[in-house]
Design an enzyme around this catalytic site. Structure first.
Site, PDB file in Angstrom:
ATOM      1  N   CYS A 435       0.811  -1.223   0.000  1.00 34.23           N
ATOM      2  CA  CYS A 435       0.000   0.000   0.000  1.00 34.23           C
ATOM      3  C   CYS A 435       0.841   1.267   0.000  1.00 34.23           C
ATOM      4  CB  CYS A 435      -0.967  -0.003   1.185  1.00 34.23           C
ATOM      5  SG  CYS A 435      -0.170  -0.021   2.809  1.00 34.23           S
ATOM      6  N   HIS A 479      -2.655   0.500   6.852  1.00 35.99           N
ATOM      7  CA  HIS A 479      -2.883   0.815   5.443  1.00 35.99           C
ATOM      8  C   HIS A 479      -2.508   2.265   5.169  1.00 35.99           C
ATOM      9  CE1 HIS A 479      -4.497   0.025   1.524  1.00 35.99           C
ATOM     10  NE2 HIS A 479      -5.415   0.984   1.599  1.00 35.99           N
ATOM     11  N   ASP A 495      -7.802   5.578  -3.291  1.00 32.28           N
ATOM     12  CA  ASP A 495      -6.973   4.466  -2.807  1.00 32.28           C
ATOM     13  C   ASP A 495      -6.475   3.667  -4.010  1.00 32.28           C
ATOM     14  OD1 ASP A 495      -5.683   2.453  -1.495  1.00 32.28           O
ATOM     15  OD2 ASP A 495      -7.401   1.791  -0.306  1.00 32.28           O
TER      16      ASP A 495
END
Length: 687
Positions: A435, A479, A495
């Protein structure tokens, strides 16, 4: 070993074993917080004590003691560098216990050691307040109490099993009083709010981000926090728990902007009316517009040693606990006044639909979120300018970049290493990452195209536990995502990880890759097996109830409980309640002890003989201690031959009832008893 004077007190073998076991069990739960060299000191002291018992070595001399004290003191100083902190003080206490065991000279010394062991058991809760810690401390207290009994009972060392169960009963008898004190004692704050030594960031999101950080954190076990919602639950893909905003980028590492850290003298954090009192802050201004879909939730946050809290965007209301103050920053984060050194509970209301700074950005915020370091990632900056010109609008450019991630990239916890130009190498060469790789490269591409953007760090999703209706968010749910400022829309969440691996957003990482993020002994590793998964959820639900009901029993909960019970709390009512409840507990304990120690019911034959014995005693026949019933009655008959036949029948009845299978006949015995009284004159004295 150096010779010293002979020791005055040598406990029996079993007593020494119980003593050593009690001390060892009290220290073992906190062994991970102690210096490793203390284990060698412990083995050395126990070995010396055993050799002392065997008569092989002498008691330590004054020189021996001085050397050991110097060794332990130097070891503590070299390990911690200072003594005025929690961990070195606990280690000092353990050192004192070890050295006291070596020089134990009397029963009072043994008693002092065991009392100190009780105190060491209490220090366990400075580091861990879980149900497991409670069960372990209960077992330790049981063993220490047994050791006290064995040391002081004359023959206690000969009956270890009896002493063990007696110690357990004593501990059980203390539990009602313990519960009463827990309910009525004023909540003056926890001892474990004392600062701990911070050996690295083992829990919580770090205050910076570079390639590999979140990958490492996602392999760490443990719970980050638990969240309970009121009403309808948000969707899994809406659970973005914001913690930190990273705006400063040096080419490799992302960090919060210095203006956003809330340092003293800055105006970026709005405190409540008083930093020292609890408050409910209702925050709103022209730059924040909640649009609807409100959700309320309560978070139980595990200790992080950091100040930032976690919440869903946009937090509109938040309530601090009784002994904490929380504030909201201008970039919509929640921050505690002090580092979170113990478990913290706080409530938040968030608007899931919102607009933030849609009317425009302050110049300093715009410049901060457009800045890129010179001399880094030239290929990415060039490509960003080209794609933005070709796209024609910010939205079209973002869509093209998302399609690029979706088409060309692979999500993995083990990405290749990156060199100086991390974003260039990731976007145009390796195209494998986690991520933080996606978020970092996305923000760089936004800024290079002239679009303000920032990295957001926190947690994504969580595992729903239907047993208690809450989400548990693990460390491996850490995250990173992005927020991009668009004209007329304000800060909008994007995202890029969801474009590469949408299942990461829709499910917990533990469900996707349990074998990678859970260790071998964790039940979470075997969640695909229904039995182990249910066992894991049941245990976590039990811990949740424990944290919420017991560890969360603060002054407000106590006041509410006592107010409900007493219909208003006054000093007189409190005194009467404590005296009444305490007295009732003591009465029940006394009745229980009396019931267990009451004499067993006598057999009908012995009960009838006891009456006969009293009558014969008044007539001058005294039964000797330990004299059998038959011998006593025959002695009475030899002194009075007229009752020989009566006595013979009585002896036969008694022997058959006590030692044979015959059934005792009370009426027949009563008839023989009357005849015996008639034949023996009153107050006759035997020669």
């Amino acid at each position: 070993m150096s010779a010293g004077k002979s020791i005055r007190y040598l406990p029996p073998r079993n007593s020494l074993l119980w003593l050593v076991a009690a001390l060892s069990l009290s220290i073992l739960p906190i062994a991970g917080e102690l210096p490793r060299w203390l284990a060698a000191i412990w083995i050395f002291v126990v070995a010396w004590r055993v050799q002392l018992f065997r008569g092989r070595w002498q008691a330590p001399s004054a020189l021996n003691k001085v050397v050991l004290v110097i060794v332990c003191s130097c070891g503590l100083y070299l390990t911690f560098g200072r003594m005025m902190a929690l961990e070195p003080m606990v280690s000092l206490l353990v050192c004192a216990i070890l050295l006291k065991l070596l020089e134990m000279q009397s029963r009072k010394d043994a008693q002092l050691l065991l009392y100190l062991s009780y105190f060491v058991v209490g220090t366990q809760f400075l580091f861990d307040q879980s149900i497991s810690a409670l069960l372990i401390s209960g077992a330790c207290i049981w063993v220490i109490t047994t050791a006290l009994l064995v040391v002081y009972q004359p023959q206690g060392h000969l009956q270890p099993k009896r002493s063990f169960w007696l110690g357990g009963r004593l501990v059980l008898h203390s539990i009602p009083l313990m519960i009463l004190l827990f309910l009525v004692m004023p909540r003056i704050g926890s001892l474990w709010s004392i600062p701990l030594e911070n050996h690295g960031n083992t829990t919580g999101v770090s205050d910076s981000m570079s390639p590999g950080d979140f990958s490492n954190l996602s392999r760490a076990g443990g719970v980050a926090f638990r969240a309970t919602f009121d009403g309808e639950l948000p969707r899994q893909e809406e659970l973005y728990w914001r913690g930190l905003i990273f705006s400063d980028f040096d080419g490799r590492r992302w960090q919060p902007s210095k203006n956003q850290l809330g340092t003293e003298g800055e105006n970026w954090i709005r405190w409540g009316e008083s930093q020292n009192t609890p408050s409910v802050l209702n925050y709103a201004n022209d730059n924040e517009q909640p649009l609807g879909r409100h959700t309320s939730y309560e978070i139980i946050l595990e200790p992080t040693q950091q100040r930032w809290l976690f919440s869903l965007m946009l937090a509109t209301e938040f309530e601090s606990p009784a002994d904490k103050s929380i504030v909201q920053t201008t970039n919509q984060r929640l921050v505690a006044q002090d580092p979170i050194r113990q478990r913290m509970v706080y409530s938040v209301q968030s608007s899931l639909d919102y607009r933030v700074e849609a009317g425009g950005l302050p110049d300093i915020v715009r410049r901060t979120n457009l800045l890129l370091p010179e001399g880094f990632n030239p290929d990415s900056q060039e490509k960003a300018l080209q794609w933005r010109r070709e796209a024609g609008s910010d939205r079209a450019y973002i869509k093209r970049l998302m399609q690029f991630y979706n088409r060309s990239f692979v999500y993995t916890l083990d990405p290749p290493l990156l060199g100086r130009h991390t974003v260039d190498e990731f976007l145009w060469e390796t195209q494998q990452g986690f991520c933080e790789h996606f978020a970092s490269s996305f923000v760089v591409m936004m800024r290079a195209a002239g679009i303000p953007a920032r990295v957001v760090a926190g947690y994504m999703g969580g595992e729903y536990n239907s047993l208690e209706n809450y989400y548990v968010v693990h460390q491996y749910d850490a995250h990173a995502w992005t927020e991009v400022w668009l004209q007329g829309e304000g800060w909008v969440r994007f995202d890029p990880t969801a474009a590469v691996a949408p299942e990461r957003v829709q499910q917990s990482l533990g469900d996707l890759q349990a074998s990678l993020v859970e260790n071998f002994w964790s039940l979470g590793r075997y969640r695909h097996l229904e039995f182990f998964n249910q066992l894991r959820l049941q245990w976590d639900a039990l811990n949740y109830r424990w944290h919420k009901s017991v560890m969360g029993f603060d002054s407000r909960a106590q006041d509410q409980l006592l107010d409900n019970w007493l219909n208003g709390v006054t000093p007189l009512k409190m005194v009467l309640f404590v005296l009444g409840a305490g007295g009732a507990i003591l009465v029940l304990m006394t009745l229980h002890l009396w019931w267990r120690s009451r004499p067993k019911p006598m057999a009908p034959a012995l009960k009838a003989f006891a009456r006969t014995e009293r009558v014969l005693e008044r007539r001058g026949f005294q039964r000797a201690r330990g004299e059998p019933v038959g011998e006593f009655l025959r002695r009475v008959a030899s002194a009075n031959p007229s009752v020989e036949s009566i006595v013979a029948k009585m002896v036969l009845m008694m022997e058959q009832a006590l030692y044979g299978n015959g059934e005792f006949q009370p009426q027949e015995w009563q008839l023989l008893f009357k005849q015996l009284k008639q034949q023996i004159p009153r107050r006759r004295q035997l020669n």
